[in-house]
Enzyme design. Structure first.
Site, PDB file in Angstrom:
ATOM      1  CG  ASP A  56      22.271  45.910  94.222  1.00 28.17           C
ATOM      2  OD1 ASP A  56      21.447  45.729  93.310  1.00 28.17           O
ATOM      3  OD2 ASP A  56      23.434  45.422  94.216  1.00 28.17           O
ATOM      4  CG  ASN A  58      19.807  44.081  90.004  1.00 28.02           C
ATOM      5  OD1 ASN A  58      20.384  44.801  90.817  1.00 28.02           O
ATOM      6  ND2 ASN A  58      19.773  44.350  88.720  1.00 28.02           N
ATOM      7  CG  ASP A  60      23.340  45.700  89.537  1.00 27.56           C
ATOM      8  OD1 ASP A  60      23.146  46.196  90.678  1.00 27.56           O
ATOM      9  OD2 ASP A  60      22.828  46.182  88.506  1.00 27.56           O
ATOM     10  CG  ASP A  64      17.757  47.761  92.123  1.00 30.55           C
ATOM     11  OD1 ASP A  64      16.933  47.720  93.046  1.00 30.55           O
ATOM     12  OD2 ASP A  64      18.664  46.906  91.972  1.00 30.55           O
ATOM     13  CG  ASP A 133      16.733  65.516  90.200  1.00 33.82           C
ATOM     14  OD1 ASP A 133      16.761  66.575  89.552  1.00 33.82           O
ATOM     15  OD2 ASP A 133      17.483  65.281  91.165  1.00 33.82           O
ATOM     16  CG  ASP A 235      19.971  69.388  87.845  1.00 31.80           C
ATOM     17  OD1 ASP A 235      20.479  69.193  88.953  1.00 31.80           O
ATOM     18  OD2 ASP A 235      20.636  69.500  86.788  1.00 31.80           O
ATOM     19  CD  GLU A 295      21.142  72.125  92.013  1.00 28.30           C
ATOM     20  OE1 GLU A 295      20.924  72.163  90.793  1.00 28.30           O
ATOM     21  OE2 GLU A 295      22.252  71.809  92.488  1.00 28.30           O
ATOM     22  CG  HIS A 354      23.095  64.518  94.874  1.00 30.80           C
ATOM     23  ND1 HIS A 354      21.928  65.222  95.091  1.00 30.80           N
ATOM     24  CD2 HIS A 354      23.494  64.855  93.626  1.00 30.80           C
ATOM     25  CE1 HIS A 354      21.639  65.938  94.021  1.00 30.80           C
ATOM     26  NE2 HIS A 354      22.576  65.731  93.118  1.00 30.80           N
ATOM     27  CG  ASP A 355      25.346  68.036  93.883  1.00 36.54           C
ATOM     28  OD1 ASP A 355      25.760  67.019  93.304  1.00 36.54           O
ATOM     29  OD2 ASP A 355      24.364  68.689  93.496  1.00 36.54           O
TER      30      ASP A 355
HETATM   31  C1  NOJ Z   1      23.042  69.653  90.112  1.00 34.77           C
HETATM   32  C2  NOJ Z   1      23.013  68.220  90.544  1.00 34.77           C
HETATM   33  O1  NOJ Z   1      22.597  68.155  91.885  1.00 34.77           O
HETATM   34  C3  NOJ Z   1      24.406  67.680  90.331  1.00 34.77           C
HETATM   35  O2  NOJ Z   1      24.575  66.416  90.912  1.00 34.77           O
HETATM   36  C4  NOJ Z   1      24.659  67.653  88.845  1.00 34.77           C
HETATM   37  O3  NOJ Z   1      25.993  67.256  88.615  1.00 34.77           O
HETATM   38  C5  NOJ Z   1      24.452  69.039  88.227  1.00 34.77           C
HETATM   39  N1  NOJ Z   1      23.279  69.693  88.692  1.00 34.77           N
HETATM   40  C6  NOJ Z   1      24.330  68.933  86.732  1.00 34.77           C
HETATM   41  O4  NOJ Z   1      23.103  68.360  86.382  1.00 34.77           O
END
Ligand code: NOJ
Length: 574
Positions: A56, A58, A60, A64, A133, A235, A295, A354-355
């Site tokens: 980060d 700045n 907040d 970024d 992405d 995605d 993905e 990240h999922d």
């Molecule tokens: C896959 C992404 O990795 C996820 O984070 C997102 O919520 C869904 N696609 C919808 O775009």
């Protein structure tokens, strides 16, 4: 047991043409291949950045682009060649950027286009490429296309999304459920129709049957290629097309975390038309020497194979996300890797994103997580294929899910609590040092809390510890970069019935020796004897290249090799 690290440098082999400088625009030219015809992305180490959580600038409380720019030297030092930044475009942030309201700009929260250009230019100076992405399946409900689409049944963009009449009063067009809970249809009283959204209602699905949608989306990729982007991670490609007849999906027994019936999504995922779109996107990408990463959540290797295209004309890099679902077991990985390696395309290995729960917790047993993380790093950085790391994986960051519903930021955690706590746990701020907020930000609060272990587990502390997971990653990546055999050599499994140790040989290439890798997946010492001749590779003696077991520093025989618990050993054959 005290593990002593050892690193023996392989004689550096500089392959002709291998390190291709990026052109001023950042694009890779057609000659960006090495002497054996490998493309740049086949030898690159990719690194996924969740921009909200990386750095980060700045203060907040949200990361970024300038923050990323400030960390390029760190990434370079780690050995990263390409960064994939999850969506940083203007967005209402309902799904933290995966709801895009303008595909050709930067969200002010992350900076400006000028900041992006500065990041791209500074990255280029370090030979680091940028992958963006591309959210292809849906836009935000605040995108001007959807606002117009929604405005009337006759609007210019009406057919850019999927609008349908209900089945009867108060009944959606069919039984399809959203991945994020509830019906996948939202009723719009103003025009008396439903629109379709595979994810949140704020993420309406684009209608890819409409050529205007296709043209507009293809143009988006051209726009970013012209700005110096080296490729896209696509995605949710599985969800691009739906059955035009809108047939109901068959229900399966049971309900999910949201209380919805579990469905076999045969009519709204993985429809064959997606391959036409991928071929088209690839043609555009090829003009810029760009790479497409998918993905691709596939159920098996044969499904994965389809994403490369019948003529290798679709995705260069469909991610092997099946890898993330395997148990930490030598036989399980042996069988899987042999299958993926033999699938006919260039493998792409991913252990975290990240999922999903972070790799450290997913493969870890709770007691030896740091040791297991070293085995996983040694595994996926010595395979034939391209690795994609997730930020924080290199220091062993763990998943820190919210403990109370009120703390949850990810909407699916709100809807699915407590069965589904959402994805906040794997998105906590990067742990840079032991200062306030782990050096991520000096704001009084950060968008997600910093994980409690940051005082001990952080980049600065691990940089100073020669036995750290971070230094282990650096050694593995450096070895890989300097060793054509590790990058390109054919891979064959060895000692195939061993339940505890995974071992394989990489056949020598470019006049370099073959290599053997042995990984102890257990908490007990294991003794193995390797015979690379079973894989058609000759060599009776060995020379240790890298190990985290000092007892193997001088291993010279392939017989009776004793690997301490969770030890990794990589040797060069003579
Ligand atoms: C896959 C992404 O990795 C996820 O984070 C997102 O919520 C869904 N696609 C919808 O775009």
């Amino acid at each position: 047991m005290k593990m002593k690290r050892m690193f023996v440098w392989v004689a550096a082999v500089v392959m002709c043409g291998c390190m291709v400088e990026l052109s001023a625009s950042g694009q890779t030219s057609a000659h960006a291949v090495d002497a054996e015809g490998h493309q740049w992305w086949q030898h690159a180490v990719f690194y996924e950045i969740y921009p909200r959580s990386f750095a980060d600038s700045n203060n907040d409380g949200v990361g970024d682009l300038k923050g990323i720019t400030s960390k390029l030297d760190y990434l370079k030092d780690l050995g990263v060649d390409a960064i994939w930044i999850t969506p940083c475009f203007p967005s209402p942030q309902v799904d933290f950027g995966y709801d895009v309201s303008d595909y050709e700009n930067i969200d002010p929260m992350y900076g400006t286009l000028a900041d992006f250009d500065e990041l791209a230019s500074d990255a280029r100076k370090r030979n680091i490429r940028i992958i963006l992405d591309f959210v292809v399946n849906h836009s935000s409900d605040q995108h001007p296309w959807f606002l117009d689409s929604k405005s009337s049944r006759t609007s210019a963009h009406r057919d850019w999304y999927m609008w349908h009449d209900g089945k009867g009063s108060g009944q959606p067009p069919n039984n399809w459920t959203s991945e994020f809970g509830g019906s996948a249809w939202k009723f719009d009283a103003a025009t008396n129709q439903y629109y379709y959204h595979f994810f949140y209602a704020e993420q309406p699905d684009l209608n890819w049957h409409n050529p205007a949608v296709k043209n507009a989306m293809f143009d988006v990729t051209r726009w970013w290629y012209d700005r110096g982007v080296s490729g896209f991670r696509l995605d949710a490609v599985d969800t691009l097309f739906e059955d035009p007849k809108l047939r109901d999906n068959p229900d399966q027994p049971g309900t999910n975390a949201y209380g919805d019936p579990i469905q076999n999504r045969i009519y709204n995922t993985k429809l064959p038309e997606v391959h036409d779109v991928l071929r088209g996107l690839r043609q555009v990408a090829d003009k810029s020497g760009a790479v497409l990463i998918g993905e691709t959540w596939t159920k098996d290797v044969s499904e994965l194979r389809q994403y490369y295209g019948d003529h290798s004309d679709e995705l260069q890099m469909p991610m092997d996300l099946m890898f993330t679902k395997l148990n930490f077991s030598a036989p399980v990985f042996r069988e899987h890797m042999a299958a993926v390696d033999g699938a006919g395309g260039w493998p792409v290995y991913v252990i975290s994103n990240h999922d999903i729960v972070r790799s450290s917790d997913r493969y870890g047993d709770g007691e030896h997580n740091d040791q297991i993380a070293k085995v996983m790093a040694a595994l996926y950085l010595t395979l034939r294929g391209t690795p994609i790391m997730y930020y924080g994986e290199e220091i062993g960051m763990k998943t820190t899910p919210p403990t109370r519903k009120e703390e949850v930021k990810d909407p699916i955690g709100q809807t699915g609590w407590p069965k589904e706590k959402g994805r906040d746990g794997e998105r906590t701020p990067m742990q840079w040092d032991d200062s306030n907020n782990a050096g991520f930000s000096t704001a009084s609060t950060t968008w997600l809390p910093v994980a409690a272990d940051y005082t001990a587990k952080n980049v600065k502390a691990e940089e100073g510890d020669p036995n750290s997971l971070l230094n282990w990653h650096k050694q593995l990546i450096a070895m890989r970069k300097n060793n054509p055999t590790l990058r390109d050599g054919k891979m064959e499994m060895l000692d195939r019935n061993n339940p505890s140790v995974l071992s394989y040989v990489r056949a020598g290439v470019a006049g370099q020796p073959a290599m053997v890798v042995a990984l102890n997946f257990t908490a007990e010492p294991q003794t193995i004897t390797l015979d690379p001749r079973t894989a058609g590779v000759s060599g009776d003696t060995v020379h240790t290249l890298l190990t985290n077991a000092s007892s193997l520093d001088h291993q010279s025989s392939l017989a009776d090799i004793t690997l301490p618990p969770y030890a990794s050993w990589i040797g060069s054959l003579k």
